[in-house]
Design an enzyme around this catalytic site. Sequence first.
Site, PDB file in Angstrom:
ATOM      1  N   CYS A 116      17.853 -35.494 -19.703  1.00 23.71           N
ATOM      2  CA  CYS A 116      16.842 -35.896 -18.810  1.00 23.71           C
ATOM      3  C   CYS A 116      15.643 -34.935 -18.864  1.00 23.71           C
ATOM      4  CB  CYS A 116      17.588 -36.105 -17.574  1.00 23.71           C
ATOM      5  SG  CYS A 116      19.045 -37.071 -17.694  1.00 23.71           S
ATOM      6  N   HIS A 256      12.892 -35.941 -11.749  1.00 22.73           N
ATOM      7  CA  HIS A 256      13.594 -36.991 -12.614  1.00 22.73           C
ATOM      8  C   HIS A 256      14.353 -38.038 -11.504  1.00 22.73           C
ATOM      9  CE1 HIS A 256      16.376 -38.493 -15.208  1.00 22.73           C
ATOM     10  NE2 HIS A 256      17.603 -38.106 -14.999  1.00 22.73           N
ATOM     11  N   ASN A 287      17.916 -44.709 -14.001  1.00 25.09           N
ATOM     12  CA  ASN A 287      17.940 -43.355 -14.691  1.00 25.09           C
ATOM     13  C   ASN A 287      17.433 -43.620 -16.169  1.00 25.09           C
ATOM     14  OD1 ASN A 287      18.271 -40.914 -16.047  1.00 25.09           O
ATOM     15  ND2 ASN A 287      20.026 -40.410 -14.972  1.00 25.09           N
TER      16      ASN A 287
HETATM   17  N1  ACO Z   1      30.157 -49.558  -7.219  1.00 24.56           N
HETATM   18  C1  ACO Z   1      31.032 -49.576  -6.142  1.00 24.56           C
HETATM   19  N2  ACO Z   1      32.051 -48.508  -5.846  1.00 24.56           N
HETATM   20  C2  ACO Z   1      31.875 -47.388  -6.965  1.00 24.56           C
HETATM   21  C3  ACO Z   1      31.071 -47.467  -8.076  1.00 24.56           C
HETATM   22  C4  ACO Z   1      30.192 -48.489  -8.246  1.00 24.56           C
HETATM   23  N3  ACO Z   1      29.265 -48.810  -9.061  1.00 24.56           N
HETATM   24  N4  ACO Z   1      30.974 -46.359  -8.639  1.00 24.56           N
HETATM   25  C5  ACO Z   1      31.861 -45.544  -8.120  1.00 24.56           C
HETATM   26  N5  ACO Z   1      32.303 -46.206  -6.896  1.00 24.56           N
HETATM   27  C6  ACO Z   1      33.542 -45.793  -6.119  1.00 24.56           C
HETATM   28  C7  ACO Z   1      34.335 -44.893  -6.847  1.00 24.56           C
HETATM   29  O1  ACO Z   1      35.410 -45.349  -7.611  1.00 24.56           O
HETATM   30  C8  ACO Z   1      35.192 -44.166  -5.335  1.00 24.56           C
HETATM   31  O2  ACO Z   1      35.894 -44.901  -4.974  1.00 24.56           O
HETATM   32  P1  ACO Z   1      37.275 -43.951  -4.329  1.00 24.56           P
HETATM   33  O3  ACO Z   1      36.899 -43.305  -2.973  1.00 24.56           O
HETATM   34  O4  ACO Z   1      37.845 -45.274  -3.773  1.00 24.56           O
HETATM   35  O5  ACO Z   1      37.877 -43.459  -5.295  1.00 24.56           O
HETATM   36  C9  ACO Z   1      33.639 -44.246  -4.385  1.00 24.56           C
HETATM   37  O6  ACO Z   1      32.768 -44.926  -4.896  1.00 24.56           O
HETATM   38  C10 ACO Z   1      33.027 -42.846  -4.517  1.00 24.56           C
HETATM   39  O7  ACO Z   1      32.749 -42.293  -5.791  1.00 24.56           O
HETATM   40  P2  ACO Z   1      31.940 -40.921  -6.237  1.00 24.56           P
HETATM   41  O8  ACO Z   1      31.892 -40.925  -7.739  1.00 24.56           O
HETATM   42  O9  ACO Z   1      32.432 -39.826  -5.678  1.00 24.56           O
HETATM   43  O10 ACO Z   1      30.519 -41.340  -5.697  1.00 24.56           O
HETATM   44  P3  ACO Z   1      29.424 -40.663  -5.619  1.00 24.56           P
HETATM   45  O11 ACO Z   1      28.827 -40.886  -4.009  1.00 24.56           O
HETATM   46  O12 ACO Z   1      29.327 -39.190  -6.239  1.00 24.56           O
HETATM   47  O13 ACO Z   1      28.204 -41.496  -6.215  1.00 24.56           O
HETATM   48  C11 ACO Z   1      27.089 -40.851  -8.530  1.00 24.56           C
HETATM   49  C12 ACO Z   1      28.162 -41.635  -7.857  1.00 24.56           C
HETATM   50  C13 ACO Z   1      26.275 -42.221  -8.090  1.00 24.56           C
HETATM   51  C14 ACO Z   1      27.158 -40.937 -10.098  1.00 24.56           C
HETATM   52  C15 ACO Z   1      26.536 -39.665  -8.283  1.00 24.56           C
HETATM   53  O14 ACO Z   1      27.626 -38.731  -8.039  1.00 24.56           O
HETATM   54  C16 ACO Z   1      25.353 -39.141  -9.181  1.00 24.56           C
HETATM   55  O15 ACO Z   1      24.257 -39.754  -8.782  1.00 24.56           O
HETATM   56  N6  ACO Z   1      25.393 -38.138  -9.645  1.00 24.56           N
HETATM   57  C17 ACO Z   1      24.526 -37.506 -10.662  1.00 24.56           C
HETATM   58  C18 ACO Z   1      24.218 -38.196 -11.770  1.00 24.56           C
HETATM   59  C19 ACO Z   1      23.011 -37.350 -12.280  1.00 24.56           C
HETATM   60  O16 ACO Z   1      22.105 -36.829 -11.788  1.00 24.56           O
HETATM   61  N7  ACO Z   1      22.996 -37.525 -13.742  1.00 24.56           N
HETATM   62  C20 ACO Z   1      21.884 -36.742 -14.334  1.00 24.56           C
HETATM   63  C21 ACO Z   1      21.801 -36.989 -15.732  1.00 24.56           C
HETATM   64  S1  ACO Z   1      22.388 -38.237 -16.635  1.00 24.56           S
HETATM   65  C22 ACO Z   1      22.097 -37.960 -18.089  1.00 24.56           C
HETATM   66  O17 ACO Z   1      21.721 -36.626 -18.550  1.00 24.56           O
HETATM   67  C23 ACO Z   1      21.860 -38.991 -19.420  1.00 24.56           C
END
Ligand code: ACO
Length: 330
Positions: A116, A256, A287
Amino acid sequence: MSGATKVGIIGLGKYLPEKVLTNADLERLVDTSDEWITERCGIKERRIARPDEATSDMALAAARQAMAQAGITGEDLDLIVVGTISPDTEFPSTACLLQGALGCRPIPAFDVAAACSGFLYALTIAESFIKSGKARRALVVAAEKLSAITDWTNRNTCVLFGDGAGAAVLSAVESGGILSSYLGTDGKHAELITQPAGGSRRPATHETVDKHLHAITMNGTEVFKIAVKTMADAALGAMNVLGVRSADEVDLIIPHQANIRIIQAVAKRVGVSLEGKVFLNIEKYGNMSAASTAVALAEAVESGRVKKGDKVVLVAFGSGLTWGALVIQL
Ligand code: ACO
């Protein structure tokens, strides 16, 4: 040219594939909801390239637009740098394909794999070539077909990514340009976002394909925490190099577009309001890795949100881990 050469952007371009994939479409693919994706990520839809459309096709369309705006042809270019983690093929590089398609002289052309942060890494490399006198005009492109390396059965990742490309032509300028650049990596966290198979560590086998190991895997929660601190530190670092002590002295922050909650937290740490000084297009595109900041910059200028003379902070974070921030006066 002397070390005091100022290097700026003289043309911008972007390309987004036509196909729109909405959250409602994803509800039919995996166990997710529009409400979850909108609230947790800030994404409503993303663009998906056609099956016959590769990263270099999108890169070429964005590059042509940037070159038309700059008033140059392929023959005028001295360098091509492409930021991508989803190249057409591992080799030759996407930059080589562009060099051929644009009718350039036999100039240097190469890809940068900084995920990214790729657009910011590529801009900084091109700036250095021009400052050192090795190039007069450089084409920087950030292009990704993430849909090709997404596991469409995994709701943790497939709702996040989209395809697109952005491009910039760089040259020496009279005033303004790239004022500072602040890049970094931390390989200790390399395992947090990876494409596990397909390289020399784990070459492609039937098993790697069956287990979706050629797709992006991510520990989202860990990445989230590090991203907030690192992006804010990078943005402040790039401003501090210039003696800029407060975000009041810049006109717009272009972060980003990985997650609206990351952007909100970064804005708070940097001391700006999301509504006033932060550019957002995550809702439309999700993203797009390296292409996110490139497309956002092109759209910020196109929409008049950035005007001539404005100071903009570009800031990104991604797999590596890599990060970067640039202050640019347009
Ligand atoms: N729909 C519904 N529920 C979901 C989904 C979805 N698409 N995805 C995850 N959940 C659920 C999980 O299973 C979990 O359920 P549980 O509590 O029953 O286990 C709950 O939602 C919470 O999951 P988390 O993974 O803790 O969710 P979080 O709030 O952390 O959000 C996310 C996840 C969006 C991926 C976030 O962590 C994020 O944006 N992280 C950073 C990503 C990033 O910046 N990447 C950068 C670079 S990418 C690259 O370099 C190519």
